[in-house]
Design a protein around this motif. Structure first.
Motif: not given
Length: 175
Positions: A29-44
């Motif tokens: 909860k003390e961390v702002d996190a963002m993780v994007m995977t290859s599936k997201m990149f392929k969709m984009l």
């Protein structure tokens, strides 16, 4: 003897795994996190773009070759200390090469990379930042993996509003 070796390996496995990735920070909860995977990149990358926009095509070419982007940011002193320890352990494995260090306005930013298919590409770009945001201490870990075209990377990090993106842009302009 075999039991001793197996027990030792099982005991060491979590430490080895933790030093290899930073995903444990996602659920803190003390961390702002963002993780994007290859599936997201392929969709984009499948987004229909006008053929008249070469910048957009280059951008899509960059992101379709990415595997993962991880960004972890924290102001919590305990988490920041843990991040520093994990980064040190990760870098001691010796596979990443230092690209540059920047100390500007109290921010210490270090960039590392894993060489790619030629001098214009890397397999991983890793950034570690220690500094301040709104007069609070802050630590940021950024890891981008895939076939990364360095000439296009500063555009992506700027769009993601990653701390340290300006320094990366300056470094790319010098090369």
């Amino acid at each position: 003897m075999n039991r001793l070796v197996i027990t030792l390996l099982l005991a060491l496995a979590p430490m080895l795994i933790q030093s290899q990735n930073f995903e444990k920070y996602e659920d803190m909860k003390e961390v702002d996190a963002m993780v994007m995977t290859s599936k997201m990149f392929k969709m984009l990358a499948k987004v229909d773009l006008s053929d008249n926009d070469p910048e957009a095509r280059e951008y899509m070419k960059l992101i379709e070759n990415l595997d993962r982007i991880q960004i972890f940011k924290s102001s919590d002193s305990k988490v920041r200390s843990l991040m520093a320890s994990d980064v040190k352990s990760y870098l001691q494995k010796g596979s990443l090469e230092e690209l540059m260090r920047v100390n500007d306005n109290g921010q210490n930013i270090k960039f590392y990379s894993l060489p790619g298919k030629n001098d214009n590409y890397v397999k991983e770009l890793f950034m570690y930042l220690e500094g301040n945001e709104d007069n609070k201490p802050m630590t940021v870990i950024l890891s981008i993996t895939g076939e990364i075209d360095l000439s296009q990377l500063s555009k992506l990090t700027s769009d993601l509003k990653v701390p340290g993106a300006e320094e990366l842009k300056k470094a790319n302009n010098k090369s």
